[in-house]
Design an enzyme around this catalytic site. Structure first.
Site, PDB file in Angstrom:
ATOM      1  N   ARG A 162       7.056   5.889   1.117  1.00  0.00           N
ATOM      2  CA  ARG A 162       5.999   6.852   1.497  1.00  0.00           C
ATOM      3  C   ARG A 162       5.240   6.334   2.723  1.00  0.00           C
ATOM      4  NH1 ARG A 162       2.019  10.462  -0.218  1.00  0.00           N
ATOM      5  NH2 ARG A 162       2.947  10.946  -2.221  1.00  0.00           N
TER       6      ARG A 162
ATOM      7  N   ASP B 203      -2.786  -1.438  -3.494  1.00  0.00           N
ATOM      8  CA  ASP B 203      -3.382  -0.294  -4.191  1.00  0.00           C
ATOM      9  C   ASP B 203      -2.544   0.046  -5.428  1.00  0.00           C
ATOM     10  OD1 ASP B 203      -1.179   0.895  -2.996  1.00  0.00           O
ATOM     11  OD2 ASP B 203      -2.342   2.179  -1.658  1.00  0.00           O
TER      12      ASP B 203
ATOM     13  N   LEU C  80       0.855  -1.199   0.000  1.00  0.00           N
ATOM     14  CA  LEU C  80       0.000   0.000   0.000  1.00  0.00           C
ATOM     15  C   LEU C  80       0.886   1.242   0.000  1.00  0.00           C
ATOM     16  CD1 LEU C  80      -2.470  -1.136   2.818  1.00  0.00           C
ATOM     17  CD2 LEU C  80      -3.020  -1.028   0.384  1.00  0.00           C
ATOM     18  N   HIS C  81       0.630   2.155  -0.930  1.00  0.00           N
ATOM     19  CA  HIS C  81       1.418   3.394  -0.907  1.00  0.00           C
ATOM     20  C   HIS C  81       0.665   4.616  -1.421  1.00  0.00           C
ATOM     21  CE1 HIS C  81       1.923   2.498  -5.184  1.00  0.00           C
ATOM     22  NE2 HIS C  81       2.219   3.774  -5.326  1.00  0.00           N
ATOM     23  N   ARG C  82      -0.554   4.428  -1.931  1.00  0.00           N
ATOM     24  CA  ARG C  82      -1.273   5.575  -2.499  1.00  0.00           C
ATOM     25  C   ARG C  82      -1.601   6.583  -1.407  1.00  0.00           C
ATOM     26  NH1 ARG C  82      -0.544   5.352  -7.488  1.00  0.00           N
ATOM     27  NH2 ARG C  82      -0.708   3.285  -8.335  1.00  0.00           N
TER      28      ARG C  82
END
Ligand code: UD1
Length: 377
Positions: free
Chosen positions: A248, A291, A213-215
């Site tokens: 991130r 994501d 997940l990074h969005r």
């Protein structure tokens, strides 16, 4: 002559800067070298950590970039503007016949704008994707890039139809998806290494959940990120969770005081993995929660059920037969993940889905079109 021919004098510049772009360009670069295209590779420096950048150059045998613009992180405006300012100087000097931009990152848009304003034709790899969600920076990047490009390489029929609806049919080439080519070339190595990779993380085949997940929409809001972690802990009560953490996301965890070593013994938070490792970990997982755009496709190609923590996708082709399911509320994660992870019937059915992403020769087609464009203008 295919793969041979005269040395082209016209220069082609390929510009990239973020992890997924290195992956989707690897086989295109290989084919362009076979076609003896006079290629200059430019790295924007958008991703700069070794595990997000250098690792992929050695693993996928991508030649070292001639130029690194070293833009690093920043707000969208700062990052995009810095790439434009530095890339313009490169273009003015190199005077290429074509600039190739893969994907839909800030690097893609910045480079495309620069080239188009200098009247240099832009070739967009992975053109025509649309999620319909203009709150995603990537959606803005891909629409604007398509509309200032001269060559649009569409990975699927859906992407080609999207371009047609926007009046871009004449510029479109339906090539297939270069990520199929890369996956096919790296998969044998992933298979050979899978046992040692699973041993490294103490995992067993089809008995764990892979998470990436990074969005910003998932990781920038502390409340949502907290709900996601809570959901993963519930899943981990039943199945191990392996979570390679994007920088991130790592930064957000740090600012929230979440230790990278999760308190739950069944959740392993590990650094971002290489491409071959990721393929091996994906292929052997019970399911993936992600994501990422690329992983939705890769899980489809490897017949692994995917849950996408977003309310839209630019890859609607994957939303068939529960191969990929959109989950927008993190509170639904434990139920959704466990219902697909433990479903062997679903897994069997995914093996019979038709692949809409091409035949593994997209890169060769793209290199051929570029070669004809620069040498027969
Ligand atoms: C970018 C792309 C996205 C792609 C993703 C893959 C845009 C708008 N987004 O998102 O399309 O799916 O890459 O990874 O272009 N950072 C590091 N080290 C690095 C890179 C980033 O620490 O090597 C951190 C920085 O704190 C940075 C943050 O990650 O501020 C975000 O990086 P950024 O380049 O803005 O976008 P990604 O979220 O990685």
């Amino acid at each position: 002559m295919k793969g041979g021919g005269e040395m082209s004098k016209s220069k082609v510049v390929l510009v990239f800067g973020a992890r997924p772009q290195f992956i989707k360009s690897a086989t295109v670069i290989r084919e362009m070298i076979r076609y003896r295209i006079n290629l200059t590779i430019v790295h924007s420096g958008q991703h700069y950590d070794s595990e997000m950048s250098d690792a992929f150059f050695s693993e996928l045998k991508i030649p070292r970039p001639t130029v690194n613009l070293q833009v690093g992180s920043g707000s969208h405006a700062i990052q995009t503007a810095a790439i434009m300012k530095r890339f313009e100087a490169v273009l003015v000097k190199a005077k290429p016949a074509v600039v190739i931009v893969p994907g839909h990152t800030n690097t893609t848009l910045a480079a495309a704008l620069c080239a188009a304003k200098l009247a240099i034709p832009v070739a967009h790899i992975e053109a025509g994707l649309r999620s319909g969600d203009m709150t995603m920076p990537e959606e803005i990047n891909r629409i604007l890039t398509d509309h200032c490009s001269s060559l649009l390489f569409a990975p699927t029929q859906t992407a080609a139809s999207n371009l047609e609806k926007e009046g871009l049919r004449k510029l479109t080439h339906l090539t297939g998806d270069t990520m199929v080519d890369v996956l096919e070339s790296a998969f044998p190595l992933a298979e050979r290494r899978q046992t040692s990779i699973l041993d490294r993380f103490k995992l067993k085949t089809r008995a764990y959940v892979l998470v990436t997940l990074h969005r910003p929409s998932n990781v920038d809001d502390p409340i949502r990120l907290g709900q996601i972690l809570l959901g993963l802990r519930r899943v981990a009560d039943k199945l191990p969770v392996l979570f390679p953490v994007h920088p991130r996301t790592r930064a957000k965890f740090a600012s929230l005081g979440v230790l990278t070593k999760s308190k739950h013994t069944n959740i392993a938070m590990v650094p971002p993995q290489g491409y071959v490792e990721t393929l091996a970990l994906l292929k052997n997982a019970s399911c993936i929660l992600t994501d990422s755009g690329g992983l939705q496709k890769e899980s489809f190609l490897l017949h692994v059920p995917c849950l996408t923590l977003r309310s839209s996708t630019e890859w609607p082709e994957t939303l068939v037969s529960r191969s990929n399911r959109l989950v927008s509320n993190p509170k639904d994660l434990p139920r959704e993940i466990l219902s697909v992870a433990l479903n062997e019937d679903l897994r069997r059915c995914l093996h019979h889905l038709k692949n809409p992403f091409g035949d593994g020769h997209a890169s060769r087609r793209i290199a051929g079109i570029v070669e004809r464009t620069v040498n027969h203008r």
